[in-house]
Design a protein around this motif. Structure first.
Motif, PDB file in Angstrom:
ATOM      1  N   ARG A  24       0.866  -1.189   0.000  1.00  0.00           N
ATOM      2  CA  ARG A  24       0.000   0.000   0.000  1.00  0.00           C
ATOM      3  C   ARG A  24       0.892   1.225   0.000  1.00  0.00           C
ATOM      4  N   PHE A  25       0.748   2.091  -0.966  1.00  0.00           N
ATOM      5  CA  PHE A  25       1.610   3.260  -1.088  1.00  0.00           C
ATOM      6  C   PHE A  25       0.822   4.532  -0.811  1.00  0.00           C
ATOM      7  N   THR A  26       1.514   5.509  -0.233  1.00  0.00           N
ATOM      8  CA  THR A  26       0.923   6.829  -0.042  1.00  0.00           C
ATOM      9  C   THR A  26       1.933   7.876  -0.489  1.00  0.00           C
ATOM     10  N   ALA A  27       1.468   9.079  -0.789  1.00  0.00           N
ATOM     11  CA  ALA A  27       2.341  10.203  -1.121  1.00  0.00           C
ATOM     12  C   ALA A  27       1.770  11.441  -0.453  1.00  0.00           C
ATOM     13  N   ASP A  28       2.635  12.332   0.024  1.00  0.00           N
ATOM     14  CA  ASP A  28       2.120  13.516   0.733  1.00  0.00           C
ATOM     15  C   ASP A  28       1.869  14.672  -0.246  1.00  0.00           C
ATOM     16  N   THR A  29       1.062  14.379  -1.261  1.00  0.00           N
ATOM     17  CA  THR A  29       0.748  15.363  -2.291  1.00  0.00           C
ATOM     18  C   THR A  29      -0.373  16.284  -1.796  1.00  0.00           C
ATOM     19  N   SER A  30      -0.126  17.589  -1.829  1.00  0.00           N
ATOM     20  CA  SER A  30      -1.161  18.537  -1.386  1.00  0.00           C
ATOM     21  C   SER A  30      -2.264  18.618  -2.445  1.00  0.00           C
ATOM     22  N   PRO A  31      -3.476  19.054  -2.029  1.00  0.00           N
ATOM     23  CA  PRO A  31      -4.549  19.256  -3.019  1.00  0.00           C
ATOM     24  C   PRO A  31      -4.120  20.226  -4.119  1.00  0.00           C
ATOM     25  N   GLU A  32      -3.350  21.257  -3.765  1.00  0.00           N
ATOM     26  CA  GLU A  32      -2.928  22.243  -4.760  1.00  0.00           C
ATOM     27  C   GLU A  32      -2.006  21.611  -5.798  1.00  0.00           C
ATOM     28  N   ARG A  33      -1.072  20.796  -5.313  1.00  0.00           N
ATOM     29  CA  ARG A  33      -0.138  20.139  -6.244  1.00  0.00           C
ATOM     30  C   ARG A  33      -0.882  19.134  -7.131  1.00  0.00           C
ATOM     31  N   LEU A  34      -1.767  18.349  -6.490  1.00  0.00           N
ATOM     32  CA  LEU A  34      -2.554  17.387  -7.266  1.00  0.00           C
ATOM     33  C   LEU A  34      -3.369  18.105  -8.338  1.00  0.00           C
ATOM     34  N   SER A  35      -3.994  19.202  -7.945  1.00  0.00           N
ATOM     35  CA  SER A  35      -4.811  19.954  -8.901  1.00  0.00           C
ATOM     36  C   SER A  35      -3.959  20.496 -10.043  1.00  0.00           C
ATOM     37  N   ALA A  36      -2.793  21.018  -9.721  1.00  0.00           N
ATOM     38  CA  ALA A  36      -1.938  21.594 -10.765  1.00  0.00           C
ATOM     39  C   ALA A  36      -1.502  20.526 -11.764  1.00  0.00           C
ATOM     40  N   ILE A  37      -1.057  19.376 -11.245  1.00  0.00           N
ATOM     41  CA  ILE A  37      -0.579  18.311 -12.140  1.00  0.00           C
ATOM     42  C   ILE A  37      -1.736  17.767 -12.971  1.00  0.00           C
ATOM     43  N   ALA A  38      -2.889  17.531 -12.324  1.00  0.00           N
ATOM     44  CA  ALA A  38      -4.032  16.958 -13.048  1.00  0.00           C
ATOM     45  C   ALA A  38      -4.566  17.943 -14.090  1.00  0.00           C
ATOM     46  N   THR A  39      -4.590  19.213 -13.744  1.00  0.00           N
ATOM     47  CA  THR A  39      -5.074  20.219 -14.704  1.00  0.00           C
ATOM     48  C   THR A  39      -4.189  20.242 -15.942  1.00  0.00           C
ATOM     49  N   GLU A  40      -2.858  20.218 -15.724  1.00  0.00           N
ATOM     50  CA  GLU A  40      -1.946  20.238 -16.877  1.00  0.00           C
ATOM     51  C   GLU A  40      -2.015  18.953 -17.674  1.00  0.00           C
ATOM     52  N   ALA A  41      -2.174  17.818 -16.988  1.00  0.00           N
ATOM     53  CA  ALA A  41      -2.283  16.542 -17.706  1.00  0.00           C
ATOM     54  C   ALA A  41      -3.514  16.557 -18.610  1.00  0.00           C
ATOM     55  N   LEU A  42      -4.643  17.007 -18.071  1.00  0.00           N
ATOM     56  CA  LEU A  42      -5.873  17.036 -18.871  1.00  0.00           C
ATOM     57  C   LEU A  42      -5.777  18.059 -20.005  1.00  0.00           C
ATOM     58  N   ALA A  43      -5.153  19.183 -19.726  1.00  0.00           N
ATOM     59  CA  ALA A  43      -4.963  20.185 -20.783  1.00  0.00           C
ATOM     60  C   ALA A  43      -4.068  19.616 -21.887  1.00  0.00           C
ATOM     61  N   GLY A  44      -3.051  18.829 -21.491  1.00  0.00           N
ATOM     62  CA  GLY A  44      -2.164  18.207 -22.478  1.00  0.00           C
ATOM     63  C   GLY A  44      -2.923  17.229 -23.362  1.00  0.00           C
ATOM     64  N   PHE A  45      -3.783  16.409 -22.725  1.00  0.00           N
ATOM     65  CA  PHE A  45      -4.623  15.497 -23.518  1.00  0.00           C
ATOM     66  C   PHE A  45      -5.516  16.285 -24.457  1.00  0.00           C
ATOM     67  N   GLY A  46      -6.126  17.335 -23.935  1.00  0.00           N
ATOM     68  CA  GLY A  46      -7.027  18.144 -24.756  1.00  0.00           C
ATOM     69  C   GLY A  46      -6.301  18.716 -25.958  1.00  0.00           C
ATOM     70  N   ALA A  47      -5.091  19.198 -25.738  1.00  0.00           N
ATOM     71  CA  ALA A  47      -4.336  19.814 -26.831  1.00  0.00           C
ATOM     72  C   ALA A  47      -4.016  18.794 -27.914  1.00  0.00           C
ATOM     73  N   LEU A  48      -3.621  17.576 -27.508  1.00  0.00           N
ATOM     74  CA  LEU A  48      -3.262  16.615 -28.560  1.00  0.00           C
ATOM     75  C   LEU A  48      -4.510  16.052 -29.251  1.00  0.00           C
ATOM     76  N   ILE A  49      -5.628  15.975 -28.533  1.00  0.00           N
ATOM     77  CA  ILE A  49      -6.878  15.553 -29.190  1.00  0.00           C
ATOM     78  C   ILE A  49      -7.261  16.555 -30.285  1.00  0.00           C
ATOM     79  N   ARG A  50      -7.160  17.843 -29.962  1.00  0.00           N
ATOM     80  CA  ARG A  50      -7.503  18.866 -30.970  1.00  0.00           C
ATOM     81  C   ARG A  50      -6.480  18.875 -32.102  1.00  0.00           C
TER      82      ARG A  50
END
Ligand code: MBD
Ligand code: FE
Length: 280
Positions: A24-50
């Protein structure tokens, strides 16, 4: 070298998935960091889809394939082949010692302990291949030998199979935890592994084939080297002149990690490698 196509993509995939799920693994990722990484990941997917105007057919095939990756147990394989090298690279920049490389999906902790001079457990079928002796010293960054060093080693056999991920092999075949001597010296006798082919009959292999890529990793030894008060290192060692050394599907080779074994009078291939461990 004999290479037989693995009939067991599902078996090895599910073995790797079950092993990973056992921890079982855990990481001390803050909500802000998680949000930043996830937002950029989704934006990256969106950009390549377009950019590529990805179609509904392609979207549905992707969904289907992702489901297959999970059902085939291939998430560890897929992620370690295509993603882990970036994680390793960004997390090892601060270290000065021996270069690391990716762990891959087939590490198993707790391999039986072996003395500083040892032969890895192997079958009679493995013993027909010329012995490979890997020897050297575990040191600090100034080359001073370290007491209490351990070298965990695991590698594929001459057919490219890893024990515990191929049902026909004994549990600890070609695996061991080598206890180095008080100066950190060790000498491990084993056999040279074959290049490793990603199973062609699972979803990862099907994707590689569909894209017209190749499924090969160069022959490699996996190692995890530890000593008290030192930064553990997970790495791999490769063989000079070997196939796929310059075109690893997992992008995990480094020039500092290439052995050039020499044949000795007894017909063994002998290679020397010293591991320098950073302080904690
Ligand atoms: C391997 O043997 C390996 O080392 C990696 C990284 C991925 C798949 C199989
Ligand atoms: Fe491997």
């Amino acid at each position: 070298m004999t290479t037989i196509e693995s009939p067991t993509a599902v078996a090895s995939g599910n073995a790797a998935t079950d092993k990973f799920k056992g921890e079982r693994f855990t990481a001390d990722t803050s909500p802000e960091r998680l949000s930043a990484i996830a937002t950029e990941a989704l934006a990256g997917f969106g950009a390549l889809i377009r950019k590529h105007a990805v179609t509904y057919d392609e979207y549905r095939v992707l969904k289907q394939w992702l489901i297959d990756v999970g059902e085939g147990g291939e998430w560890p394989l897929l992620l370690d082949v295509f993603v882990e090298h970036e994680i390793e690279d960004v997390n090892s920049r601060r270290f000065r010692g021996t270069k690391g490389s990716i762990e891959g999906p087939y590490y198993v902790p707790g391999a039986p302990e072996l003395p500083a001079q040892c032969t890895l457990p192997m079958r009679d079928e493995d013993r027909v291949h010329p012995p490979l002796v890997l020897r050297g010293q575990v040191t600090d960054l100034d080359g001073r030998g370290l007491d209490g060093a351990r070298i965990e080693i695991w590698h594929a056999d001459d057919e490219g199979y890893y024990s515990q991920f191929a049902p026909h092999l004994p549990q600890w075949n070609l695996r061991g935890t080598v206890v180095a001597d008080a100066e950190g010296r060790y000498a491990i006798t084993t056999i040279e592994p074959a290049p490793y082919q990603i199973p062609t009959d699972g979803p990862t292999g099907q994707f590689i084939e569909a894209a017209g890529w190749h499924p090969w990793r160069p022959a490699h030894l996996h190692l995890r080297v530890t000593a008290p008060g030192r930064q553990p290192i997970v790495t791999q060692l490769y063989f000079a002149g070997g196939d796929w050394l310059d075109d690893d599907v997992a992008t995990a080779t480094k020039p500092e990690l290439v052995l050039d074994p020499q044949v000795d009078d007894a017909g063994s291939k002998v290679a020397t490698y010293d591991f320098a461990l950073d302080p904690l």
